[in-house]
Design a protein around this motif. Structure first.
Motif, short mmCIF file in Angstrom:
data_model
loop_
_atom_site.label_atom_id
_atom_site.label_comp_id
_atom_site.label_asym_id
_atom_site.label_seq_id
_atom_site.Cartn_x
_atom_site.Cartn_y
_atom_site.Cartn_z
N LEU A 258 -5.39 54.42 2.83
CA LEU A 258 -4.96 55.01 3.88
C LEU A 258 -5.95 55.11 4.96
N GLY A 259 -5.94 54.98 6.16
CA GLY A 259 -6.70 55.22 7.31
C GLY A 259 -6.50 54.22 8.27
N ARG A 260 -7.74 54.03 8.97
CA ARG A 260 -7.90 53.06 10.04
C ARG A 260 -8.75 52.04 9.68
N PHE A 261 -8.53 50.95 10.08
CA PHE A 261 -9.34 49.71 9.62
C PHE A 261 -9.43 48.61 10.73
N SER A 262 -10.46 47.70 10.63
CA SER A 262 -10.84 46.68 11.62
C SER A 262 -10.32 45.46 10.85
N GLY A 263 -9.47 44.68 11.37
CA GLY A 263 -8.78 43.35 10.60
C GLY A 263 -7.37 43.28 10.22
N ALA A 264 -7.04 42.56 9.33
CA ALA A 264 -5.52 42.29 8.98
C ALA A 264 -5.40 42.57 7.61
N ALA A 265 -4.15 42.99 7.16
CA ALA A 265 -4.07 43.09 5.62
C ALA A 265 -3.29 41.69 5.43
N GLU A 266 -2.95 41.40 4.05
CA GLU A 266 -2.32 40.20 3.55
C GLU A 266 -1.03 41.00 3.03
N SER A 267 -0.84 42.09 2.80
CA SER A 267 0.40 42.56 2.00
C SER A 267 0.32 44.11 2.15
N PHE A 268 1.67 44.72 2.31
CA PHE A 268 1.72 46.33 2.27
C PHE A 268 2.05 46.64 0.87
N GLY A 269 3.19 45.92 0.22
CA GLY A 269 3.54 46.18 -0.98
C GLY A 269 3.77 47.52 -1.56
N TRP A 270 4.77 48.05 -0.87
CA TRP A 270 5.28 49.53 -0.93
C TRP A 270 6.06 49.61 -2.40
N HIS A 271 6.66 48.52 -2.96
CA HIS A 271 7.32 48.57 -4.03
C HIS A 271 6.35 48.77 -5.28
N LEU A 272 5.01 48.66 -5.02
CA LEU A 272 3.83 48.77 -6.10
C LEU A 272 3.29 50.29 -6.17
N LEU A 273 3.92 50.96 -5.21
CA LEU A 273 3.37 52.50 -5.19
C LEU A 273 3.84 53.23 -6.64
N ALA A 274 2.76 54.09 -6.64
CA ALA A 274 2.84 54.81 -8.28
C ALA A 274 2.41 56.30 -7.91
N GLY A 275 2.82 57.12 -8.79
CA GLY A 275 2.62 58.78 -8.55
C GLY A 275 3.29 59.37 -7.51
N GLU A 276 2.53 60.13 -6.67
CA GLU A 276 3.36 60.82 -5.75
C GLU A 276 3.87 60.03 -4.66
N HIS A 277 3.36 58.87 -4.34
CA HIS A 277 4.07 58.14 -3.29
C HIS A 277 5.29 57.08 -3.51
N ALA A 278 5.43 57.09 -5.05
CA ALA A 278 6.58 56.09 -5.41
C ALA A 278 7.95 56.39 -5.17
N ARG A 279 8.66 55.87 -4.95
CA ARG A 279 10.16 55.78 -4.50
C ARG A 279 11.15 54.94 -5.07
N SER A 280 12.23 55.25 -5.51
CA SER A 280 13.10 54.16 -6.12
C SER A 280 13.61 53.16 -5.35
N HIS B 283 3.52 40.59 6.30
CA HIS B 283 2.31 41.17 7.04
C HIS B 283 2.35 40.55 8.56
N ALA B 284 1.42 41.01 9.15
CA ALA B 284 1.24 40.48 10.59
C ALA B 284 0.87 38.89 10.81
N GLY B 285 0.56 38.15 10.02
CA GLY B 285 0.24 36.79 10.03
C GLY B 285 1.30 36.07 9.51
N ALA B 286 2.46 36.72 9.06
CA ALA B 286 3.48 35.82 8.52
C ALA B 286 4.71 35.63 9.27
N ALA B 287 5.41 34.82 9.20
CA ALA B 287 6.64 34.35 10.01
C ALA B 287 7.53 35.46 10.03
N SER B 288 8.24 35.59 11.11
CA SER B 288 9.36 36.54 11.20
C SER B 288 10.52 35.83 12.00
#
Length: 330
Positions: A19-41, A109-114
């Motif tokens: 979490l935070g602010r970063f310079s550059g691009a991520a290649e995946s967000f992967g919310w389905h991989l969240l564990a612990g307090e952030h995990a959701r069904s 991610h931002a560099g993928a097709a939509s």
């Protein structure tokens, strides 16, 4: 303040988000991989996972925007073209998709097709070699063929928690060189020499979500500001080839008459702008399971920005851009 490089994956191997602010691009967000307090069904994620890809195109004569929105259980898109010379909204179109993801595909991610496809509407945002992108749109009221990029400065990656939801991530671009054409019933408008920018957002959001937003870009300077569900997480200034984080932003305007002048400033004394609307796209929908109240004025910003609180002020004059006041129940 110099931002750390963006992580390749927003969710790490242990299911912990970065979490935070970063310079550059991520290649995946992967919310389905969240564990612990952030995990959701998976069922919860299906109804709360929202993604959108918004592209702005600005030339001396025309301002155009295209958005593809994936709501999980349904989808929608919109586009418009605004003549800056005579303040005329030449085209203003929206279309809902089929249930689920039958009509839409917003990239991971931002560099993928939509893409968005129905019988009457086809939109695609495709990555090209060298950090460039291609936008193609066909709908009943307008057509666009545009290419833009590469970004002249790093993208902003912002990730963080959202009240009533779980987590949200967004990638904002600086200004990018633009070529191409917008075609409406009236004429063909060249985009060559213009500026493009995009907003890619991907999050697990609350049932009710609201925000105010402002964005304006040239090839030398640009900014993104938001106040609402994501706080000041995505506030940034692009200047001198760098992305500079900004403090929370305040939007002073008349919500009953948003075509009057807006006053926008940040708490760190690094930005103060006045926005003059020239026109607007509006939508007010109230369905059984969803609702949206939305206005996006198009116009220009004047004022000043600076890269640090005690730095020299850079004058902003007649910079084309948009503001927005938006509420969604989705």
């Amino acid at each position: 303040m110099k931002l750390a490089p963006a992580p390749q994956h927003v969710v790490g191997p242990e299911g912990k988000p970065k979490l935070g602010r970063f310079s550059g691009a991520a290649e995946s967000f992967g919310w389905h991989l969240l564990a612990g307090e952030h995990a959701r069904s998976s069922l919860w994620r299906r109804f709360h996972h929202k993604k959108w890809h918004y592209v702005s195109l600005v030339s001396e004569q025309v301002m155009a925007a295209v958005a593809i929105v994936d709501l999980g259980w349904t989808s929608t898109c919109f586009c418009y073209a605004f003549d800056r010379n005579d303040s005329d909204m030449m085209a203003n179109y929206s279309q809902d998709g089929l249930p689920g993801r039958l009509s839409v595909g917003v990239g991971e991610h931002a560099g993928a097709a939509s893409w968005f496809r129905t019988r009457s509407t086809q939109i695609s945002i495709e990555p090209l070699p060298g950090g460039r992108f291609q936008l193609t749109l066909r709908c009943p009221y307008m057509e666009i063929d545009a290419e833009f990029g590469p970004p002249i400065a790093p993208l902003l990656l912002a990730t963080g928690p959202v009240k009533g939801g779980a987590l949200h991530g967004t990638q904002k671009s600086p200004g990018m060189p633009l070529t191409g054409e917008v075609r409406t019933f009236r004429d063909e408008y060249k985009l060559d020499g213009g500026v493009a920018s995009f907003d890619y957002s991907n999050g697990l959001l609350a049932r009710e979500t609201a925000w105010r937003w402002a964005s304006g870009h040239s090839l030398e300077m640009g900014f993104n500001l938001q106040s609402g569900y994501f706080g000041g997480n995505e506030n940034a200034l692009w200047i001198d080839g760098e992305v500079v984080p900004l403090a929370p932003a305040h939007f002073i305007f008349d919500p009953h008459d948003p075509m009057q002048r807006w006053h926008i400033f940040t708490e760190d004394d690094q930005l103060e702008l006045f926005f003059t609307p020239d026109g607007a796209r509006r939508q007010d929908r109230n369905l059984l399971v969803a609702a949206s109240r939305y206005i996006q004025p198009v116009g220009h910003f004047s004022g000043w920005v600076r890269s640090e609180p005690e730095g020299a002020k850079r004058i902003v004059s007649q910079l084309a851009g948009v503001t927005e006041d938006h509420y969604s129940r989705w």
